[in-house]
Design a protein around this motif. Structure first.
Motif, PDB file in Angstrom:
ATOM      1  N   LEU A 203       0.804  -1.248  -0.134  1.00  0.00           N
ATOM      2  CA  LEU A 203       0.138   0.013   0.002  1.00  0.00           C
ATOM      3  C   LEU A 203       0.804   1.244  -0.013  1.00  0.00           C
ATOM      4  O   LEU A 203       0.601   2.144  -0.632  1.00  0.00           O
ATOM      5  CB  LEU A 203      -0.870  -0.011   1.243  1.00  0.00           C
ATOM      6  CG  LEU A 203      -2.045  -1.120   0.973  1.00  0.00           C
ATOM      7  CD1 LEU A 203      -2.835  -1.068   2.471  1.00  0.00           C
ATOM      8  CD2 LEU A 203      -2.815  -0.987  -0.084  1.00  0.00           C
ATOM      9  N   ILE A 204       2.015   1.311   0.790  1.00  0.00           N
ATOM     10  CA  ILE A 204       2.761   2.511   0.713  1.00  0.00           C
ATOM     11  C   ILE A 204       3.370   2.740  -0.690  1.00  0.00           C
ATOM     12  O   ILE A 204       3.468   3.869  -1.036  1.00  0.00           O
ATOM     13  CB  ILE A 204       4.055   1.984   1.835  1.00  0.00           C
ATOM     14  CG1 ILE A 204       3.557   2.188   3.276  1.00  0.00           C
ATOM     15  CG2 ILE A 204       5.251   3.060   1.759  1.00  0.00           C
ATOM     16  CD1 ILE A 204       4.376   1.683   4.211  1.00  0.00           C
ATOM     17  N   ALA A 205       3.770   1.568  -1.312  1.00  0.00           N
ATOM     18  CA  ALA A 205       4.541   1.802  -2.702  1.00  0.00           C
ATOM     19  C   ALA A 205       3.152   2.452  -3.562  1.00  0.00           C
ATOM     20  O   ALA A 205       3.641   3.147  -4.643  1.00  0.00           O
ATOM     21  CB  ALA A 205       4.777   0.547  -3.318  1.00  0.00           C
ATOM     22  N   LEU A 206       2.065   2.195  -3.099  1.00  0.00           N
ATOM     23  CA  LEU A 206       0.915   2.700  -4.129  1.00  0.00           C
ATOM     24  C   LEU A 206       0.391   4.221  -3.765  1.00  0.00           C
ATOM     25  O   LEU A 206      -0.104   4.948  -4.521  1.00  0.00           O
ATOM     26  CB  LEU A 206      -0.114   1.780  -4.203  1.00  0.00           C
ATOM     27  CG  LEU A 206      -0.301   0.474  -4.756  1.00  0.00           C
ATOM     28  CD1 LEU A 206      -1.579  -0.331  -4.547  1.00  0.00           C
ATOM     29  CD2 LEU A 206       0.015   0.527  -6.194  1.00  0.00           C
ATOM     30  N   VAL A 207       1.052   4.853  -2.643  1.00  0.00           N
ATOM     31  CA  VAL A 207       0.488   6.220  -2.278  1.00  0.00           C
ATOM     32  C   VAL A 207       0.798   7.329  -3.243  1.00  0.00           C
ATOM     33  O   VAL A 207       0.236   8.160  -3.641  1.00  0.00           O
ATOM     34  CB  VAL A 207       1.168   6.474  -0.783  1.00  0.00           C
ATOM     35  CG1 VAL A 207       1.047   7.755  -0.381  1.00  0.00           C
ATOM     36  CG2 VAL A 207       0.561   5.458   0.180  1.00  0.00           C
ATOM     37  N   ARG A 208       2.102   6.793  -3.999  1.00  0.00           N
ATOM     38  CA  ARG A 208       2.576   7.882  -4.925  1.00  0.00           C
ATOM     39  C   ARG A 208       1.581   8.280  -5.988  1.00  0.00           C
ATOM     40  O   ARG A 208       1.677   9.230  -6.631  1.00  0.00           O
ATOM     41  CB  ARG A 208       3.954   7.532  -5.459  1.00  0.00           C
ATOM     42  CG  ARG A 208       3.646   6.271  -6.388  1.00  0.00           C
ATOM     43  CD  ARG A 208       5.070   5.994  -7.175  1.00  0.00           C
ATOM     44  NE  ARG A 208       5.971   5.489  -6.228  1.00  0.00           N
ATOM     45  CZ  ARG A 208       7.288   5.109  -6.538  1.00  0.00           C
ATOM     46  NH1 ARG A 208       7.790   5.488  -7.740  1.00  0.00           N
ATOM     47  NH2 ARG A 208       8.002   4.752  -5.736  1.00  0.00           N
ATOM     48  N   PHE A 209       0.530   7.427  -6.227  1.00  0.00           N
ATOM     49  CA  PHE A 209      -0.247   7.786  -7.153  1.00  0.00           C
ATOM     50  C   PHE A 209      -1.516   8.321  -7.041  1.00  0.00           C
ATOM     51  O   PHE A 209      -2.450   8.635  -7.684  1.00  0.00           O
ATOM     52  CB  PHE A 209      -0.830   6.570  -7.831  1.00  0.00           C
ATOM     53  CG  PHE A 209       0.389   5.397  -8.702  1.00  0.00           C
ATOM     54  CD1 PHE A 209       1.030   5.963  -9.511  1.00  0.00           C
ATOM     55  CD2 PHE A 209       1.008   4.339  -7.808  1.00  0.00           C
ATOM     56  CE1 PHE A 209       2.103   5.214  -9.934  1.00  0.00           C
ATOM     57  CE2 PHE A 209       1.820   3.492  -8.395  1.00  0.00           C
ATOM     58  CZ  PHE A 209       2.773   3.968  -9.545  1.00  0.00           C
ATOM     59  N   PRO A 216      -0.167  12.661   4.902  1.00  0.00           N
ATOM     60  CA  PRO A 216      -0.848  12.021   5.958  1.00  0.00           C
ATOM     61  C   PRO A 216      -0.932  10.431   5.837  1.00  0.00           C
ATOM     62  O   PRO A 216      -0.981   9.683   6.889  1.00  0.00           O
ATOM     63  CB  PRO A 216      -2.207  12.469   6.017  1.00  0.00           C
ATOM     64  CG  PRO A 216      -1.807  13.854   5.486  1.00  0.00           C
ATOM     65  CD  PRO A 216      -0.695  13.658   4.407  1.00  0.00           C
ATOM     66  N   VAL A 217      -1.325  10.211   4.447  1.00  0.00           N
ATOM     67  CA  VAL A 217      -1.487   8.497   4.194  1.00  0.00           C
ATOM     68  C   VAL A 217      -0.068   7.773   4.666  1.00  0.00           C
ATOM     69  O   VAL A 217      -0.263   6.695   5.144  1.00  0.00           O
ATOM     70  CB  VAL A 217      -1.968   8.400   2.805  1.00  0.00           C
ATOM     71  CG1 VAL A 217      -1.779   6.869   2.552  1.00  0.00           C
ATOM     72  CG2 VAL A 217      -3.243   9.156   2.613  1.00  0.00           C
ATOM     73  N   TYR A 218       1.139   8.462   4.092  1.00  0.00           N
ATOM     74  CA  TYR A 218       2.589   7.800   4.309  1.00  0.00           C
ATOM     75  C   TYR A 218       2.717   7.741   5.825  1.00  0.00           C
ATOM     76  O   TYR A 218       3.030   6.713   6.410  1.00  0.00           O
ATOM     77  CB  TYR A 218       3.576   8.565   3.891  1.00  0.00           C
ATOM     78  CG  TYR A 218       3.959   8.294   2.355  1.00  0.00           C
ATOM     79  CD1 TYR A 218       4.293   7.006   1.852  1.00  0.00           C
ATOM     80  CD2 TYR A 218       3.960   9.615   1.436  1.00  0.00           C
ATOM     81  CE1 TYR A 218       4.662   6.922   0.710  1.00  0.00           C
ATOM     82  CE2 TYR A 218       4.109   9.131   0.055  1.00  0.00           C
ATOM     83  CZ  TYR A 218       4.603   8.051  -0.531  1.00  0.00           C
ATOM     84  OH  TYR A 218       4.894   7.624  -1.720  1.00  0.00           O
ATOM     85  N   GLY A 219       2.281   8.561   6.567  1.00  0.00           N
ATOM     86  CA  GLY A 219       2.428   8.886   8.197  1.00  0.00           C
ATOM     87  C   GLY A 219       1.324   7.549   8.722  1.00  0.00           C
ATOM     88  O   GLY A 219       2.030   6.945   9.477  1.00  0.00           O
ATOM     89  N   VAL A 220       0.133   7.428   8.384  1.00  0.00           N
ATOM     90  CA  VAL A 220      -0.669   6.494   9.066  1.00  0.00           C
ATOM     91  C   VAL A 220      -0.117   5.074   8.446  1.00  0.00           C
ATOM     92  O   VAL A 220       0.084   4.116   9.351  1.00  0.00           O
ATOM     93  CB  VAL A 220      -2.104   6.417   8.315  1.00  0.00           C
ATOM     94  CG1 VAL A 220      -2.855   5.380   8.782  1.00  0.00           C
ATOM     95  CG2 VAL A 220      -2.688   7.842   8.939  1.00  0.00           C
ATOM     96  N   LEU A 221       0.083   4.896   7.227  1.00  0.00           N
ATOM     97  CA  LEU A 221       0.799   3.611   6.819  1.00  0.00           C
ATOM     98  C   LEU A 221       2.208   3.095   7.440  1.00  0.00           C
ATOM     99  O   LEU A 221       2.260   2.144   7.914  1.00  0.00           O
ATOM    100  CB  LEU A 221       0.666   3.359   5.417  1.00  0.00           C
ATOM    101  CG  LEU A 221      -0.728   3.394   4.705  1.00  0.00           C
ATOM    102  CD1 LEU A 221      -0.323   3.358   3.179  1.00  0.00           C
ATOM    103  CD2 LEU A 221      -1.356   2.132   5.074  1.00  0.00           C
ATOM    104  N   ALA A 222       2.913   4.095   7.724  1.00  0.00           N
ATOM    105  CA  ALA A 222       4.132   4.109   8.588  1.00  0.00           C
ATOM    106  C   ALA A 222       4.002   3.480   9.755  1.00  0.00           C
ATOM    107  O   ALA A 222       4.701   2.403  10.525  1.00  0.00           O
ATOM    108  CB  ALA A 222       4.960   5.087   8.195  1.00  0.00           C
ATOM    109  N   VAL A 223       2.952   4.046  10.631  1.00  0.00           N
ATOM    110  CA  VAL A 223       2.645   3.585  12.035  1.00  0.00           C
ATOM    111  C   VAL A 223       2.210   2.205  12.109  1.00  0.00           C
ATOM    112  O   VAL A 223       2.556   1.254  12.647  1.00  0.00           O
ATOM    113  CB  VAL A 223       1.718   4.605  12.711  1.00  0.00           C
ATOM    114  CG1 VAL A 223       1.061   3.994  13.872  1.00  0.00           C
ATOM    115  CG2 VAL A 223       2.408   5.892  12.818  1.00  0.00           C
ATOM    116  N   VAL A 224       1.082   1.882  10.909  1.00  0.00           N
ATOM    117  CA  VAL A 224       0.711   0.428  10.715  1.00  0.00           C
ATOM    118  C   VAL A 224       1.754  -0.615  10.503  1.00  0.00           C
ATOM    119  O   VAL A 224       1.925  -1.401  10.886  1.00  0.00           O
ATOM    120  CB  VAL A 224      -0.282   0.470   9.691  1.00  0.00           C
ATOM    121  CG1 VAL A 224      -0.590  -0.894   9.515  1.00  0.00           C
ATOM    122  CG2 VAL A 224      -1.501   1.297   9.896  1.00  0.00           C
ATOM    123  N   LEU A 225       2.859  -0.258   9.853  1.00  0.00           N
ATOM    124  CA  LEU A 225       3.860  -0.960   9.410  1.00  0.00           C
ATOM    125  C   LEU A 225       4.714  -1.136  10.732  1.00  0.00           C
ATOM    126  O   LEU A 225       5.249  -2.368  10.756  1.00  0.00           O
ATOM    127  CB  LEU A 225       4.763  -0.536   8.283  1.00  0.00           C
ATOM    128  CG  LEU A 225       6.061  -1.217   7.694  1.00  0.00           C
ATOM    129  CD1 LEU A 225       5.635  -2.666   7.398  1.00  0.00           C
ATOM    130  CD2 LEU A 225       6.813  -0.599   6.653  1.00  0.00           C
TER     131      LEU A 225
END
Length: 618
Positions: A203-209, A216-225
């Protein structure tokens, strides 16, 4: 003469002086925090050190909860931010920076592997029969924070390339060490949590699109990871590296910059909130999120994360009994020799092997002897070394001996690295002060006029937007007319983009023209029309000269063209060339007037005095 305090390129790199000052200040805080930790743990109130950092910290959400200590919050959470910052810088260098050429990136990666394997082998040779052979992981990792900080404090000459090399090597080293922890020092890997982590990475790899709101999406997914890796039994600091390497980085694109200019013009003509928001968004998005995050995260990492990390990890008891026991223990000597000798031999040896093979090569100006100094510094091991000591050695006495070994090895490695770099700078310094031409004239690579085997060689570093360079090349015409086949003129790029904003693209245009055999033709046109060097102008000049314009436009975007210019800029930086034009006459820096008569006199003088010719690469 046109001067500038700092050479820049497109995209402009982070200013080196502020970065080194930040590293130096951070290193001073690291040393202070380390000393404070050692004094604290060996003071009459030393028992409070472990009690404080062992303070429980919990987080609950419904039926789910996680229990940590202050020490693990620092090592697992704060250090993930540090590895995130390091990963961002490495991603930038590998994608558009000095390591964007595969051959250059291979060398630090191979050096990291050598720095992982050789220390472990030396440890096993020394302590393999002591009953502590399973603790070989203690010696494999370099402490990235202390390594970069120590380099900043030592202040070797021209450390930029060595710093990038060591930083890249240290990231590979850390990933390798964390992988070792996951494979050899983790009792149970939880496959369900690992699956969640894998999905999160996707999912993090897809955020760029996403069209907007990516931060904020990067931040949330980083916490989940982070939570997923922690639950899986994998060291969660890998989160920082993984997220950083998945965040895109790109050079500023001309159309984005021009769009910002148009939006700003519109706002100036009609100030309103809509135009203001559009201009602000355009400014922000014209720079990659990688570069924006580097600027935002760096101060927090340098002045909060690293000092707190040192304070929480460097508290090693140094009482007489512990020291006596350590000096008699193979475990202690295995750690010391593994880190101090193993890192030096492994990193230097792997670098030499790969650099001399066809697999990779060092960046221009970076010599093996300077790598050896950095390799010695790489014996500084704290974070993962102390972590593995705690995991792999259940006996508290043996664990204390290993920690003392890590501390002693780090001090010895820092001293050895300082000594090697000082010796190299004193007795075999980089040819950086600019008195001697770093890279001899190479007829296969360089752009030149005249006979390639001429006995007199004049090398000019300049850019196409500098009016003094245009006059200088006019004087060179007279020099060649005067000396005929006895002289050859060589051009190298030194675009000072802070004072000549179009110089970099003009240099790349000249390289693109060279692919159609028209370098000198386009150079002459650009010198004659220095006030018109926009991209549209360059395309028009290519058309005037009868070039294939479509091919010319494609070549302008080719990374190899940009790197060809950057190689000249790197050489100029190593020689401290800060102005254009700068001349080298028969391999020596020319100081003084550069009119035709002066250049002819300088060209002839060395031949009369020494009877030698200028150095030429063969």
């Amino acid at each position: 003469m046109s001067t500038d305090l700092q050479l820049t390129s497109a995209p402009p790199p982070a200013p080196r002086a502020p970065r080194m000052d930040r590293d130096r200040a951070s290193a001073a805080l690291l040393v202070a925090a380390t000393v404070a930790a050692v004094v604290w743990v060996n003071s009459p109130v030393g028992h409070s050190y472990g009690a404080f950092w062992g303070t429980p910290v919990g987080l609950s959400l419904g039926s789910a909860s996680i229990q940590l200590t202050l020490h693990s919050v620092v090592n697992d959470a704060l250090m993930a931010v540090f590895f995130f910052a390091v990963g961002l810088e490495v991603k930038d260098e590998v994608t558009i920076g000095q390591l964007s050429e595969r051959a250059r990136a291979v060398v630090p990666a191979a050096a990291a592997l050598g720095g992982l394997a050789v220390p472990a082998l030396i440890f096993l040779l020394v302590a393999g029969r002591s009953g502590d052979a399973h603790a070989w992981g203690v010696v494999i990792s370099t402490d990235t924070a202390f390594l970069i900080g120590a380099l900043a404090l030592i202040r070797p000459r021209h450390p930029a390339r060595l710093r990038v090399f060591l930083l890249t090597m240290a990231v590979v080293d850390d990933v390798g060490a964390l992988t070792v922890i996951a494979l050899f020092y983790t009792a149970h890997l939880r496959l369900g949590a690992l699956l969640v982590a894998a999905v999160t990475v996707g999912l993090i790899a897809l955020v760029r699109f996403l069209p907007s709101g990516r931060g904020p999406v990067y931040g949330v997914l980083a916490v989940v990871l982070w939570f997923a890796l922690h639950a899986a039994g994998v060291h969660p600091t890998l989160t920082g590296v993984a997220v950083a390497l998945l965040i895109p980085v790109f050079a500023p694109r001309r159309r984005d910059v021009e769009n910002v200019e148009a939006l700003t013009r519109a706002f100036r003509q009609s100030p309103n909130p809509r135009y203001a928001a559009a201009a602000t968004r355009g400014l922000r998005e014209s720079i990659s999120i990688n570069e924006r995050l580097q600027v935002a995260v760096a101060p927090f990492v340098s002045f909060v994360v690293l000092p707190v990390f040192a304070l929480s990890n460097a508290g090693v008891p140094l009482d007489a009994g512990t020291l006596r026991g350590a000096l008699r223990a193979p475990l202690f000597w295995g750690v010391v020799l593994g880190l101090v000798v193993g890192k030096l031999v492994g990193i230097t040896g792997a670098t030499a092997l790969v650099d001399r093979s066809s697999w990779g090569r060092l960046a221009p100006g970076l010599r093996l002897r300077r790598v050896a100094g950095g390799a010695a510094l790489s014996g500084i091991g704290f974070t993962i070394a102390l972590l593995i000591a705690d995991i792999a050695i259940p006996d508290p006495v043996a664990a204390a001996q290993a920690r003392v070994g890590v501390l002693v090895a780090s001090v010895l490695a820092a001293g050895l690295g300082w000594a090697l770099l000082a010796v190299v700078d004193r007795w075999s310094p980089p040819v950086a002060v600019g008195k001697t031409l770093l890279r001899p004239f190479d007829a296969q690579r360089d752009h030149y006029r005249g006979r390639p085997d001429a006995p007199m060689v004049i090398v000019e570093y300049g850019d196409f937007e500098c009016p003094f360079c245009s006059r200088a090349t006019g004087s060179v015409d007279e020099v060649l007319a005067e000396l005929g086949d006895d002289a050859v003129w060589v051009w190298r790029h030194l675009p000072l983009v802070r004072v000549h904003p179009h110089a970099r693209e003009a240099a790349e245009a000249a390289e693109a023209a060279d692919r159609q055999g028209r370098f000198l033709d386009l150079a002459q046109v650009m010198f004659a029309r220095q006030d018109h060097l926009e991209r549209e102008d360059l395309l028009a000049y290519a058309d005037e000269l009868g070039m294939d314009v479509d091919r010319f436009a494609r070549d302008l975007e080719d990374g190899d063209v940009s790197r060809r210019v950057q190689d000249d800029v790197d050489d100029a930086d190593l020689m401290d060339l800060l102005s254009t034009p700068t001349f080298f006459v028969n391999g020596k820096r020319h100081v003084g007037p550069y009119d035709a008569a002066s250049l002819v006199t300088a060209l002839r003088a060395p031949l009369h005095e020494t009877g030698t010719t200028a150095p030429v690469a063969g």
